[in-house]
Design a protein around this motif. Structure first.
Motif, PDB file in Angstrom:
ATOM      1  N   ILE A 115     -79.588 -28.984 -22.633  1.00  0.00           N
ATOM      2  CA  ILE A 115     -78.458 -29.280 -23.503  1.00  0.00           C
ATOM      3  C   ILE A 115     -77.890 -27.958 -24.016  1.00  0.00           C
ATOM      4  N   VAL A 116     -76.623 -27.712 -23.748  1.00  0.00           N
ATOM      5  CA  VAL A 116     -75.947 -26.515 -24.259  1.00  0.00           C
ATOM      6  C   VAL A 116     -75.119 -26.919 -25.468  1.00  0.00           C
ATOM      7  N   VAL A 117     -75.345 -26.222 -26.581  1.00  0.00           N
ATOM      8  CA  VAL A 117     -74.658 -26.503 -27.839  1.00  0.00           C
ATOM      9  C   VAL A 117     -73.688 -25.367 -28.119  1.00  0.00           C
ATOM     10  N   VAL A 148     -73.028 -23.644 -19.371  1.00  0.00           N
ATOM     11  CA  VAL A 148     -72.260 -24.874 -19.588  1.00  0.00           C
ATOM     12  C   VAL A 148     -72.097 -25.627 -18.272  1.00  0.00           C
ATOM     13  N   ARG A 149     -71.799 -24.892 -17.233  1.00  0.00           N
ATOM     14  CA  ARG A 149     -71.586 -25.521 -15.931  1.00  0.00           C
ATOM     15  C   ARG A 149     -72.855 -26.204 -15.418  1.00  0.00           C
ATOM     16  N   GLY A 150     -74.016 -25.628 -15.696  1.00  0.00           N
ATOM     17  CA  GLY A 150     -75.256 -26.176 -15.180  1.00  0.00           C
ATOM     18  C   GLY A 150     -75.997 -27.098 -16.124  1.00  0.00           C
ATOM     19  N   LEU A 161     -66.811 -29.268 -16.842  1.00  0.00           N
ATOM     20  CA  LEU A 161     -67.140 -30.425 -17.673  1.00  0.00           C
ATOM     21  C   LEU A 161     -66.900 -31.752 -16.960  1.00  0.00           C
ATOM     22  N   GLN A 162     -66.499 -31.706 -15.718  1.00  0.00           N
ATOM     23  CA  GLN A 162     -66.175 -32.947 -15.016  1.00  0.00           C
ATOM     24  C   GLN A 162     -67.399 -33.846 -14.881  1.00  0.00           C
ATOM     25  N   ALA A 163     -67.285 -35.082 -15.389  1.00  0.00           N
ATOM     26  CA  ALA A 163     -68.347 -36.087 -15.346  1.00  0.00           C
ATOM     27  C   ALA A 163     -69.583 -35.669 -16.145  1.00  0.00           C
ATOM     28  N   LYS A 164     -69.492 -34.605 -16.919  1.00  0.00           N
ATOM     29  CA  LYS A 164     -70.642 -34.130 -17.681  1.00  0.00           C
ATOM     30  C   LYS A 164     -70.706 -34.842 -19.029  1.00  0.00           C
ATOM     31  N   VAL A 198     -75.824 -30.506  -9.886  1.00  0.00           N
ATOM     32  CA  VAL A 198     -75.964 -29.636  -8.721  1.00  0.00           C
ATOM     33  C   VAL A 198     -74.891 -28.560  -8.819  1.00  0.00           C
ATOM     34  N   VAL A 199     -75.324 -27.333  -9.023  1.00  0.00           N
ATOM     35  CA  VAL A 199     -74.392 -26.214  -9.148  1.00  0.00           C
ATOM     36  C   VAL A 199     -74.288 -25.523  -7.801  1.00  0.00           C
ATOM     37  N   THR A 200     -73.081 -25.478  -7.285  1.00  0.00           N
ATOM     38  CA  THR A 200     -72.859 -24.845  -5.990  1.00  0.00           C
ATOM     39  C   THR A 200     -72.153 -23.505  -6.176  1.00  0.00           C
ATOM     40  N   ASP A 201     -72.459 -22.593  -5.299  1.00  0.00           N
ATOM     41  CA  ASP A 201     -71.816 -21.277  -5.311  1.00  0.00           C
ATOM     42  C   ASP A 201     -70.555 -21.358  -4.452  1.00  0.00           C
ATOM     43  N   PRO A 202     -69.387 -21.062  -5.023  1.00  0.00           N
ATOM     44  CA  PRO A 202     -68.153 -21.151  -4.231  1.00  0.00           C
ATOM     45  C   PRO A 202     -68.127 -20.193  -3.053  1.00  0.00           C
TER      46      PRO A 202
END
Length: 205
Positions: free
Chosen positions: A6-8, A75-77, A108-111, A186-190
């Motif tokens: 959880i990121v605050v 935040v992304r992960g 933040l999509q679907a997060k 799932v964090v992907t590298d662009p």
């Protein structure tokens, strides 16, 4: 037992900050609710005031410098995010909005996200609904139904008497439900799938 991250994010500008106090209370409530669901939670708290210069630099250059890169990645992960802003001029703070502006698209999509705000008077409580929640809709976040606003009187009168404690617990429970029900992050590298230079030259990209 599953460990959730959880990121605050606290947008408070002063020290001490009522925004940070509310953020900590929301994080604790979320941790308790996750524990009731037999999940563990690792909480990472971000004070935006500590990254104000880096956020401004990012807006001007398009690049994250210093610790801001790690904050954006966190935040992304994250499995869930708690966002708290002070209310200035009946809306979110400029620093809070600037931080959202430098988040990478889709962060933040679907997060699962819980939103909160603090202010001097209860009259500004609707800022969460007409200002912050539309931002989350634009980001396509999955926002907890209960948004928590804390006015100065909530702390002065005692949060239990003002109903703030109950709102915090309800919001934390809702965020925990969203986190448990969400698919794994799932964090992907662009840069994982880079088009070979030969294909670019041949026009087959």
């Amino acid at each position: 037992m599953t460990t959730r991250t959880i990121v605050v994010v606290s947008g408070g500008l002063s020290v001490p900050s009522s925004s940070r106090l509310l953020a900590d209370r929301l994080a604790a409530a979320t941790q308790r609710s996750l524990a009731e669901r037999e999940d563990d939670a690792v909480v990472e708290t971000v004070e935006l005031r500590e990254h104000a210069h880096a956020i401004t630099d990012h807006l001007l250059t398009g690049f994250a410098t210093g610790d801001l890169r790690g904050v954006l990645d966190a935040v992304r992960g994250a499995d869930g995010v708690i966002l708290v802003t002070p209310v200035f001029s009946a809306s979110y703070s400029g620093l809070f909005k600037s931080f959202l502006d430098v988040l990478e698209p889709g962060s933040l999509q679907a997060k699962p996200v819980l939103i909160g705000a603090t202010g001097g008077t209860a009259r500004h409580s609707l800022a969460l609904e007409y200002a912050v929640r539309p931002l989350m809709a634009y980001a396509r976040a999955s926002v907890a139904p209960t948004a928590v606003y804390a006015a100065s009187s909530d702390w002065a009168d005692g949060d239990a008497q003002s109903g703030l404690a109950a709102r915090i617990e309800l919001a934390g429970s809702e965020l925990a439900d969203l986190v448990v029900g969400a698919p794994p992050v799932v964090v992907t590298d662009p840069f994982d799938e880079v088009t070979p230079f030969e294909r670019l030259l041949s026009g087959d990209a």
